[in-house]
Scaffold this motif. Structure first.
Motif, PDB file in Angstrom:
ATOM      1  N   ALA A  38      62.923  39.320 105.778  1.00  0.00           N
ATOM      2  CA  ALA A  38      63.404  40.353 104.427  1.00  0.00           C
ATOM      3  C   ALA A  38      64.592  39.590 103.826  1.00  0.00           C
ATOM      4  O   ALA A  38      65.298  39.153 104.259  1.00  0.00           O
ATOM      5  N   ARG A  39      64.302  39.582 102.461  1.00  0.00           N
ATOM      6  CA  ARG A  39      65.452  39.034 101.702  1.00  0.00           C
ATOM      7  C   ARG A  39      66.550  39.859 101.569  1.00  0.00           C
ATOM      8  O   ARG A  39      66.422  40.909 101.061  1.00  0.00           O
ATOM      9  N   ILE A  40      67.577  39.209 102.072  1.00  0.00           N
ATOM     10  CA  ILE A  40      68.909  39.947 102.200  1.00  0.00           C
ATOM     11  C   ILE A  40      69.397  40.640 101.211  1.00  0.00           C
ATOM     12  O   ILE A  40      69.735  41.764 101.079  1.00  0.00           O
ATOM     13  N   GLN A  41      69.398  40.116  99.956  1.00  0.00           N
ATOM     14  CA  GLN A  41      69.748  40.404  98.809  1.00  0.00           C
ATOM     15  C   GLN A  41      69.179  41.806  98.150  1.00  0.00           C
ATOM     16  O   GLN A  41      69.742  42.559  97.437  1.00  0.00           O
ATOM     17  N   GLU A  42      67.707  41.792  98.838  1.00  0.00           N
ATOM     18  CA  GLU A  42      66.905  43.014  98.089  1.00  0.00           C
ATOM     19  C   GLU A  42      67.337  44.466  99.043  1.00  0.00           C
ATOM     20  O   GLU A  42      66.808  45.581  98.778  1.00  0.00           O
ATOM     21  N   ILE A  81      53.209  46.078 104.422  1.00  0.00           N
ATOM     22  CA  ILE A  81      52.369  44.776 104.953  1.00  0.00           C
ATOM     23  C   ILE A  81      51.736  45.376 106.408  1.00  0.00           C
ATOM     24  O   ILE A  81      50.800  45.106 106.988  1.00  0.00           O
ATOM     25  N   PHE A  82      52.959  45.780 107.269  1.00  0.00           N
ATOM     26  CA  PHE A  82      52.520  46.150 108.783  1.00  0.00           C
ATOM     27  C   PHE A  82      51.246  47.226 108.770  1.00  0.00           C
ATOM     28  O   PHE A  82      50.503  47.144 109.676  1.00  0.00           O
ATOM     29  N   TRP A  83      51.605  48.098 107.869  1.00  0.00           N
ATOM     30  CA  TRP A  83      50.429  49.105 107.787  1.00  0.00           C
ATOM     31  C   TRP A  83      49.281  48.654 107.619  1.00  0.00           C
ATOM     32  O   TRP A  83      48.048  48.782 108.093  1.00  0.00           O
ATOM     33  N   GLY A 114      62.548  38.030 111.758  1.00  0.00           N
ATOM     34  CA  GLY A 114      62.366  39.512 111.336  1.00  0.00           C
ATOM     35  C   GLY A 114      60.993  39.639 110.971  1.00  0.00           C
ATOM     36  O   GLY A 114      60.108  39.353 111.672  1.00  0.00           O
ATOM     37  N   GLY A 115      60.805  40.416 109.693  1.00  0.00           N
ATOM     38  CA  GLY A 115      59.581  40.684 109.512  1.00  0.00           C
ATOM     39  C   GLY A 115      58.834  39.832 109.353  1.00  0.00           C
ATOM     40  O   GLY A 115      57.437  39.844 109.475  1.00  0.00           O
ATOM     41  N   ALA A 116      59.119  38.276 108.913  1.00  0.00           N
ATOM     42  CA  ALA A 116      58.019  37.269 108.929  1.00  0.00           C
ATOM     43  C   ALA A 116      57.448  37.001 110.321  1.00  0.00           C
ATOM     44  O   ALA A 116      56.572  36.057 110.457  1.00  0.00           O
ATOM     45  N   PHE A 120      61.511  34.427 115.760  1.00  0.00           N
ATOM     46  CA  PHE A 120      62.574  35.095 116.539  1.00  0.00           C
ATOM     47  C   PHE A 120      63.105  36.400 115.388  1.00  0.00           C
ATOM     48  O   PHE A 120      62.669  36.288 114.368  1.00  0.00           O
ATOM     49  N   ILE A 121      63.766  37.248 116.110  1.00  0.00           N
ATOM     50  CA  ILE A 121      64.126  38.300 115.411  1.00  0.00           C
ATOM     51  C   ILE A 121      65.134  37.758 114.302  1.00  0.00           C
ATOM     52  O   ILE A 121      65.227  38.374 113.216  1.00  0.00           O
ATOM     53  N   THR A 122      66.125  37.051 114.630  1.00  0.00           N
ATOM     54  CA  THR A 122      66.861  36.255 113.703  1.00  0.00           C
ATOM     55  C   THR A 122      67.361  35.046 114.321  1.00  0.00           C
ATOM     56  O   THR A 122      67.209  34.596 115.622  1.00  0.00           O
ATOM     57  N   GLY A 123      67.806  34.066 113.500  1.00  0.00           N
ATOM     58  CA  GLY A 123      68.230  32.618 113.898  1.00  0.00           C
ATOM     59  C   GLY A 123      69.439  32.529 114.623  1.00  0.00           C
ATOM     60  O   GLY A 123      70.264  33.413 114.896  1.00  0.00           O
ATOM     61  N   PRO A 124      69.659  31.386 115.338  1.00  0.00           N
ATOM     62  CA  PRO A 124      70.714  31.179 116.233  1.00  0.00           C
ATOM     63  C   PRO A 124      72.118  31.407 115.567  1.00  0.00           C
ATOM     64  O   PRO A 124      72.985  31.699 116.431  1.00  0.00           O
TER      65      PRO A 124
HETATM   66  C1  HXC Z   1      67.574  35.517 101.822  1.00  0.00           C
HETATM   67  C2  HXC Z   1      67.469  33.608 102.935  1.00  0.00           C
HETATM   68  C3  HXC Z   1      66.888  34.304 104.156  1.00  0.00           C
HETATM   69  C4  HXC Z   1      66.996  35.795 104.168  1.00  0.00           C
HETATM   70  C5  HXC Z   1      67.004  32.365 104.623  1.00  0.00           C
HETATM   71  N1  HXC Z   1      67.605  32.535 103.606  1.00  0.00           N
HETATM   72  N2  HXC Z   1      66.799  33.430 105.208  1.00  0.00           N
HETATM   73  N3  HXC Z   1      67.898  34.269 101.750  1.00  0.00           N
HETATM   74  N4  HXC Z   1      67.169  36.233 102.960  1.00  0.00           N
HETATM   75  N5  HXC Z   1      66.355  36.267 105.229  1.00  0.00           N
HETATM   76  C6  HXC Z   1      68.063  31.259 102.760  1.00  0.00           C
HETATM   77  C7  HXC Z   1      69.399  30.658 103.140  1.00  0.00           C
HETATM   78  O1  HXC Z   1      70.285  31.409 102.653  1.00  0.00           O
HETATM   79  C8  HXC Z   1      69.357  29.190 102.566  1.00  0.00           C
HETATM   80  O2  HXC Z   1      69.498  29.291 101.257  1.00  0.00           O
HETATM   81  C9  HXC Z   1      67.661  29.026 102.703  1.00  0.00           C
HETATM   82  O3  HXC Z   1      67.102  29.979 102.782  1.00  0.00           O
HETATM   83  C10 HXC Z   1      67.444  28.053 103.705  1.00  0.00           C
HETATM   84  O4  HXC Z   1      68.162  28.709 105.036  1.00  0.00           O
HETATM   85  P1  HXC Z   1      68.838  27.925 106.093  1.00  0.00           P
HETATM   86  O5  HXC Z   1      69.601  28.782 107.018  1.00  0.00           O
HETATM   87  O6  HXC Z   1      69.666  26.641 105.348  1.00  0.00           O
HETATM   88  O7  HXC Z   1      67.752  27.077 106.841  1.00  0.00           O
HETATM   89  P2  HXC Z   1      67.787  26.965 108.424  1.00  0.00           P
HETATM   90  O8  HXC Z   1      69.105  26.410 108.772  1.00  0.00           O
HETATM   91  O9  HXC Z   1      66.493  25.963 108.750  1.00  0.00           O
HETATM   92  O10 HXC Z   1      67.682  28.229 109.249  1.00  0.00           O
HETATM   93  C11 HXC Z   1      66.262  29.046 108.762  1.00  0.00           C
HETATM   94  C12 HXC Z   1      66.743  30.757 109.437  1.00  0.00           C
HETATM   95  C13 HXC Z   1      68.267  31.207 109.006  1.00  0.00           C
HETATM   96  C14 HXC Z   1      66.727  30.560 110.914  1.00  0.00           C
HETATM   97  C15 HXC Z   1      65.565  31.532 109.116  1.00  0.00           C
HETATM   98  O11 HXC Z   1      68.203  30.992 107.630  1.00  0.00           O
HETATM   99  C16 HXC Z   1      68.192  32.565 109.468  1.00  0.00           C
HETATM  100  O12 HXC Z   1      68.647  32.787 110.580  1.00  0.00           O
HETATM  101  N6  HXC Z   1      68.303  33.552 108.222  1.00  0.00           N
HETATM  102  C17 HXC Z   1      68.441  34.971 108.589  1.00  0.00           C
HETATM  103  C18 HXC Z   1      67.057  35.493 109.147  1.00  0.00           C
HETATM  104  C19 HXC Z   1      67.155  36.905 109.137  1.00  0.00           C
HETATM  105  O13 HXC Z   1      68.252  37.550 109.796  1.00  0.00           O
HETATM  106  N7  HXC Z   1      66.256  37.608 108.764  1.00  0.00           N
HETATM  107  C20 HXC Z   1      65.734  38.880 109.192  1.00  0.00           C
HETATM  108  C21 HXC Z   1      65.827  39.812 107.871  1.00  0.00           C
HETATM  109  S1  HXC Z   1      65.551  41.573 108.278  1.00  0.00           S
HETATM  110  P3  HXC Z   1      70.299  28.210 100.292  1.00  0.00           P
HETATM  111  O14 HXC Z   1      70.412  28.781  98.997  1.00  0.00           O
HETATM  112  O15 HXC Z   1      71.603  27.868 101.024  1.00  0.00           O
HETATM  113  O16 HXC Z   1      69.208  26.717 100.328  1.00  0.00           O
HETATM  114  C22 HXC Z   1      63.944  41.685 108.573  1.00  0.00           C
HETATM  115  C23 HXC Z   1      63.441  42.931 109.136  1.00  0.00           C
HETATM  116  C24 HXC Z   1      62.359  43.512 108.619  1.00  0.00           C
HETATM  117  O17 HXC Z   1      63.133  40.848 108.203  1.00  0.00           O
HETATM  118  C25 HXC Z   1      61.959  44.763 109.228  1.00  0.00           C
HETATM  119  C26 HXC Z   1      61.044  45.421 108.398  1.00  0.00           C
HETATM  120  C27 HXC Z   1      60.872  46.985 109.007  1.00  0.00           C
END
Ligand code: HXC
Length: 454
Positions: free
Chosen positions: A144-148, A159-161, A182-184, A204-208
Motif C-alpha cells: 500500500a502506498r503509504i502517502q495515500e 482487489i482481494f474481493w 503488505g497487500g502486494a 513479507f508483511i513488511t521489510g527487514p
Molecule cells: C510508498 C514506498 C513503499 C510504500 C517502498 N517505497 N515501499 N513508497 N509506499 N509502501 C519506496 C521507497 O520509499 C523508495 O523510494 C523506493 O520505493 C524503493 O524502496 P527501498 O526501500 O529503497 O527499496 P528496498 O531497499 O529494496 O526495500 C523494498 C521494501 C521496503 C522491502 C519493499 O521499501 C519496505 O519495507 N517498504 C515498506 C513496505 C511496507 O511496510 N508495506 C506495507 C504497506 S501496508 P525512493 O524515493 O527513496 O526511491 C499494506 C497493507 C495492505 O500493504 C492491507 C490491505 C487491507
C-alpha cells in the motif's frame, strides 16, 4: 513564451494537445526514470515493460489506462506524478491464447499501490472474468502506498474481493519478481499459483528495515520471505526460477496445461508419444519389497507423454508429488505418493498440498491421475485429510501399497490405455461446480449456490 499577439488557432491548440499527449506517453514509458531503471537492472531485475514483452507473444500486448495518474495531494504528491502510476495493465497472448496482464513497476514509488493504481488492476480483473481469460500478475511492489493511507488500503480490499470472486472461474497466476510487502503479498497468496525468482524476490508483511525499527529484530530478506523460505517452508510459493526470464518461461509453460476458464477444456498438446504405449520398464522401477524406497517421479515420467511433468510445490511436502502432465496430448493433474520421502506417508502438509492441487483441477476440468503407494498416515501427527470427490474425472494407479485402490484402480502397466478408457473419456465433463456463493472455492465446490462465468 511566444511574442505572437494573435490568439491561438484551432490547429495550434490541437498541436499543443498532441505535444502534451506525446510528453505523457514518453513519461509513462520512462517509468521512474533512467537512474531507477539502471538500479533495477543492476539488481538483475527486468523492468515492468520488459517483463510484459517477455511474457506475451511478440507484438500481442495491448496496453490500457497508460495515462492514469494518482489523485493524492498530501506530502507534496501532487508534484510527483508519473503517467500510468506504477502499474502497466492490458492483455496479450501466450502461445496464441489471450491473457490479462498487470505488471507493477518498482521504479515508480517502489511499485506501491494507490487508489488509482488499484482501479486499473480491478478493471483488468473484471475484464478477465467477463471474457474468460487468465489473470497473470507480475508483482514487484512495496504494498500500500503509504502517502495515500486508507485510500490505498481500500484499493486492496477491492482487489482481494475480486481475487476470491474470480477463484475457480479463471486461473490466477502471480509472479513475485522483487521485494513484495503488505497487500502486494496478500493478494498473490490467494491466487492459484505463485512463482518466485530466487535471490531477488521476497514476500513479507513488511521489510527487514521496518522490522528492525519496530521490534529491533535483525532478519534477512531471504530468511523472512525469500523464494526458498516460501517454496520449502510455508508452501506459499508453487514454482521457483533462477531469474526473471526463467520465471516468465515457467508461467508460459504452466498456462499451456490449463484452460482459460472453468467452462473450457485445456489446450490439446501435440505429441508423437503413442497413447497405447506399454510401459514395461515399470517392472524394474518399482521394487517388490514394500519397505524399499524408489522415486515415484520416475514412474510418472515413464507413463506420461514424452516424460514431461511440470511439478508443482516441488520442495514442499515432498512425501507427495503433484503436477501437470499430458496423456495422449490431453492435460492431466498428477497426484502421487512419494516412497522416496518419509516412505510416502501422509501428513498434514502433504494432505493440504494435494487438496489444494485437486481443488484447482476440479475447478478447471482437469482429469486427475493418482499414483497410489502409501503406508498410511505418519504416526504422531493428527490426520487432517479433507476429501472432495465430486464428478471429477479420475484414474487411480495402484503402484505397490494402497489401502483403498477403489474400484477404478489399475495396474500401472496398462495405465495409458486405461486412463483413456475409464478415467478420462468415460466420465461426463464436469461443468456444474462453480465458485460457491459468497465465498471462494476453497470452501468446497458446489456448496451454497453456483457462480458461472458471465
Ligand atoms: C510508498 C514506498 C513503499 C510504500 C517502498 N517505497 N515501499 N513508497 N509506499 N509502501 C519506496 C521507497 O520509499 C523508495 O523510494 C523506493 O520505493 C524503493 O524502496 P527501498 O526501500 O529503497 O527499496 P528496498 O531497499 O529494496 O526495500 C523494498 C521494501 C521496503 C522491502 C519493499 O521499501 C519496505 O519495507 N517498504 C515498506 C513496505 C511496507 O511496510 N508495506 C506495507 C504497506 S501496508 P525512493 O524515493 O527513496 O526511491 C499494506 C497493507 C495492505 O500493504 C492491507 C490491505 C487491507
Amino acid at each position: 513564451m511566444s511574442n505572437d499577439p494573435r490568439p491561438p488557432s484551432a490547429s495550434d491548440a490541437r498541436a499543443a494537445q498532441l505535444a502534451e499527449l506525446d510528453d505523457l506517453n514518453r513519461r509513462a514509458l520512462a517509468g521512474g526514470g533512467q537512474a531507477r531503471v539502471d538500479k533495477q537492472h543492476e539488481a538483475g531485475k527486468l523492468t515492468a515493460r520488459e517483463r510484459v514483452e517477455l511474457l506475451c507473444d511478440p507484438g500481442s500486448f495491448v496496453e490500457i489506462d497508460r495515462l492514469v495518474q494518482h489523485r493524492c495531494t498530501d506530502f507534496d504528491m501532487d508534484k510527483q506524478k508519473v503517467p500510468g502510476d506504477g502499474v502497466v495493465t492490458g492483455w496479450g497472448k501466450v502461445d496464441g491464447r489471450k491473457v490479462a496482464v498487470f505488471a507493477q513497476d518498482f521504479t515508480v514509488f517502489g511499485g506501491s499501490l494507490s487508489g488509482a493504481y488499484a482501479q486499473k488492476i480491478c478493471k483488468l480483473m473484471d475484464f478477465a472474468v467477463k471474457t474468460g481469460i487468465p489473470v497473470v500478475g507480475l508483482n514487484d511492489s512495496g504494498g500500500a502506498r503509504i502517502q495515500e493511507g486508507v485510500e490505498s488500503l481500500a484499493g486492496y480490499a477491492e482487489i482481494f474481493w475480486r481475487n476470491t470472486q474470480a477463484s475457480g472461474v479463471v486461473p490466477q497466476i502471480s509472479l513475485i519478481m522483487g521485494p513484495c510487502a503488505g497487500g502486494a503479498v496478500y493478494s498473490p497468496a490467494i491466487t492459484d499459483f505463485t512463482v518466485m525468482v530466487e535471490g531477488s524476490s521476497y514476500m513479507f508483511i513488511t521489510g527487514p528495515e521496518v522490522i528492525k525499527t519496530v521490534t529491533n529484530e535483525d532478519v534477512t530478506k531471504e530468511g523472512l520471505g525469500g523464494a526458498s523460505t516460501h517454496a520449502a517452508k510455508s508452501g506459499v510459493c508453487h514454482l521457483t526460477a533462477p531469474d526473471d526470464p526463467a520465471a516468465i518461461a515457467r508461467v508460459r509453460e504452466l498456462l499451456g496445461f490449463i484452460p482459460s476458464n472453468n467452462t473450457e477444456d485445456p489446450p490439446r498438446g501435440v505429441t508423437a508419444d503413442p497413447l497405447d504405449r506399454e510401459v514395461p520398464e515399470l517392472e524394474a522401477m518399482v521394487p517388490v519389497e514394500p519397505n524399499k524406497p524408489y522415486d515415484i517421479k520416475k514412474v510418472i515420467r515413464a507413463v506420461v507423454d514424452d516424460g514431461d511433468l511440470l511439478e508443482i510445490h516441488e520442495r514442499y511436502a515432498q512425501n507427495i508429488v503433484v503436477g501437470f502432465a499430458r496423456i495422449g496430448g490431453r492435460s492431466v493433474g498428477v497426484v502421487a505418493n512419494q516412497p522416496a520421502f518419509l516412505a510416502g506417508c501422509l501428513d498434514i502438509k502433504a494432505s493440504i498440498k494435494a487438496a489444494r492441487f485437486v481443488r484447482f483441477c476440479d475447478c478447471f476440468n482437469l482429469p486427475l491421475v493418482t499414483f497410489v503407494d502409501v503406508p498410511g498416515f505418519l504416526p504422531g501427527h493428527r490426520p487432517r485429510v479433507r476429501r472432495h470427490h465430486h464428478a471429477r474425472r479420475e484414474a487411480a494407479v495402484r503402484v505397490r501399497r494402497g489401502h483403498r485402490a477403489e474400484d477404478h484402480g489399475h495396474h500401472p502397466q496398462g495405465v495409458r490405455r486405461r486412463i483413456r478408457r475409464h478415467g478420462v473419456e468415460a466420465h461426463p465433463r464436469r461443468l456444474q461446480h462453480r465458485v460457491p456463493h459468497g465465498g471462494d472455492r476453497r470452501d468446497g465446490p458446489g456448496r451454497g449456490g453456483q457462480h458461472r462465468l458471465p
